[in-house]
Design a protein around this motif. Structure first.
Motif, short mmCIF file in Angstrom:
data_model
loop_
_atom_site.label_atom_id
_atom_site.label_comp_id
_atom_site.label_asym_id
_atom_site.label_seq_id
_atom_site.Cartn_x
_atom_site.Cartn_y
_atom_site.Cartn_z
N VAL A 79 0.72 -1.28 0.00
CA VAL A 79 -0.04 -0.13 0.14
C VAL A 79 0.96 1.49 -0.11
CG1 VAL A 79 -1.66 1.38 1.43
CG2 VAL A 79 -1.93 -1.02 1.42
N LEU A 80 0.46 2.19 -0.79
CA LEU A 80 1.48 3.41 -1.12
C LEU A 80 0.45 4.57 -0.88
CD1 LEU A 80 4.17 4.66 -1.80
CD2 LEU A 80 3.59 4.59 -3.95
N TRP A 81 0.85 5.36 0.30
CA TRP A 81 -0.16 6.50 0.45
C TRP A 81 0.93 7.68 -0.47
CZ3 TRP A 81 -4.24 7.02 3.14
CH2 TRP A 81 -4.71 6.22 4.00
N TYR A 82 0.13 8.57 -1.05
CA TYR A 82 0.59 9.56 -1.99
C TYR A 82 -0.07 10.57 -1.98
CZ TYR A 82 -3.35 8.54 -5.22
OH TYR A 82 -4.55 8.52 -5.75
N ARG A 83 0.70 12.24 -1.89
CA ARG A 83 -0.02 13.31 -1.87
C ARG A 83 0.57 13.92 -3.01
NH1 ARG A 83 -0.22 16.49 3.80
NH2 ARG A 83 2.10 16.34 3.36
N LEU A 84 -0.36 14.47 -3.98
CA LEU A 84 -0.13 15.51 -4.87
C LEU A 84 -0.19 16.96 -4.34
CD1 LEU A 84 -1.92 13.62 -7.79
CD2 LEU A 84 0.37 13.45 -7.30
N PRO A 85 0.39 17.75 -5.05
CA PRO A 85 0.49 19.25 -4.42
C PRO A 85 -1.07 19.85 -4.49
CG PRO A 85 2.02 19.19 -6.04
CD PRO A 85 1.31 17.70 -6.07
N GLY A 86 -1.15 20.45 -3.17
CA GLY A 86 -2.83 21.05 -2.96
C GLY A 86 -3.69 19.86 -2.66
N ASN A 87 -3.58 18.59 -2.51
CA ASN A 87 -4.33 17.56 -2.35
C ASN A 87 -4.24 16.82 -1.06
OD1 ASN A 87 -6.17 17.41 -5.04
ND2 ASN A 87 -3.94 17.44 -5.75
N PRO A 88 -5.06 16.06 -0.44
CA PRO A 88 -5.01 15.47 0.60
C PRO A 88 -4.14 14.07 0.36
CG PRO A 88 -7.23 15.10 0.05
CD PRO A 88 -6.60 16.02 -1.05
N ALA A 113 3.70 16.45 -14.72
CA ALA A 113 5.05 17.01 -14.99
C ALA A 113 5.32 18.18 -14.38
CB ALA A 113 5.32 17.39 -16.49
N GLY A 114 6.56 18.60 -13.52
CA GLY A 114 6.93 19.75 -13.04
C GLY A 114 6.46 19.95 -11.69
N VAL A 115 6.31 18.72 -11.00
CA VAL A 115 5.49 19.03 -9.44
C VAL A 115 6.39 18.08 -8.69
CG1 VAL A 115 3.12 19.58 -10.30
CG2 VAL A 115 4.00 17.21 -9.59
N THR A 116 6.47 18.31 -7.40
CA THR A 116 7.00 17.64 -6.28
C THR A 116 5.71 16.84 -5.56
OG1 THR A 116 9.04 18.89 -6.02
CG2 THR A 116 8.36 17.39 -4.20
N PHE A 117 5.79 15.57 -5.55
CA PHE A 117 4.80 14.71 -4.67
C PHE A 117 5.54 14.10 -3.84
CE2 PHE A 117 6.13 11.69 -7.95
CZ PHE A 117 6.21 10.52 -7.40
N GLU A 118 4.63 13.59 -2.66
CA GLU A 118 4.99 12.74 -1.53
C GLU A 118 4.36 11.49 -1.56
OE1 GLU A 118 4.99 15.35 2.27
OE2 GLU A 118 3.71 16.53 0.68
N VAL A 119 5.18 10.61 -1.19
CA VAL A 119 4.57 9.19 -0.67
C VAL A 119 5.20 8.74 0.52
CG1 VAL A 119 4.86 8.60 -3.38
CG2 VAL A 119 6.80 8.04 -1.85
#
Length: 91
Positions: free
Chosen positions: A49-58, A72-78
């Protein structure tokens, strides 16, 4: 084939190309990580299971067979609580 290592080897992948284009397949150890994109990426979780967060999203989660697209061109978190295997396709 190219071997990629990130975050003191806690995220590793092998890069390859096939009829579908450029891709990586890899494993993420438990932890939280941030990645930048230079082109659109389609992440598919193979196992775990991978949790992820795109910019401006939960935070959202994806498990085996599920995926998400990162522009393209963003930083995302996992983040992962256990090992996660994934396939990433690049546009």
């Amino acid at each position: 084939m190219k071997h990629n290592r990130y975050f003191e080897d806690r995220v590793q992948s092998l890069g390859f190309s096939d009829d579908g284009g450029a891709a990586t397949v890899g494993v993420i150890d438990p932890g939280e990580y941030a990645f930048g994109t230079s082109r659109e990426e389609r992440m598919t979780v193979v196992a775990g299971v991978l949790w992820y967060r795109l910019p401006g999203n939960p935070w959202l989660s994806a498990s085996g067979g599920e995926g998400f697209t990162v522009p393209a061109g963003v930083t995302f978190e996992v983040k992962a609580d256990g090992p996660v295997a994934y396939l990433c396709r690049y546009s």
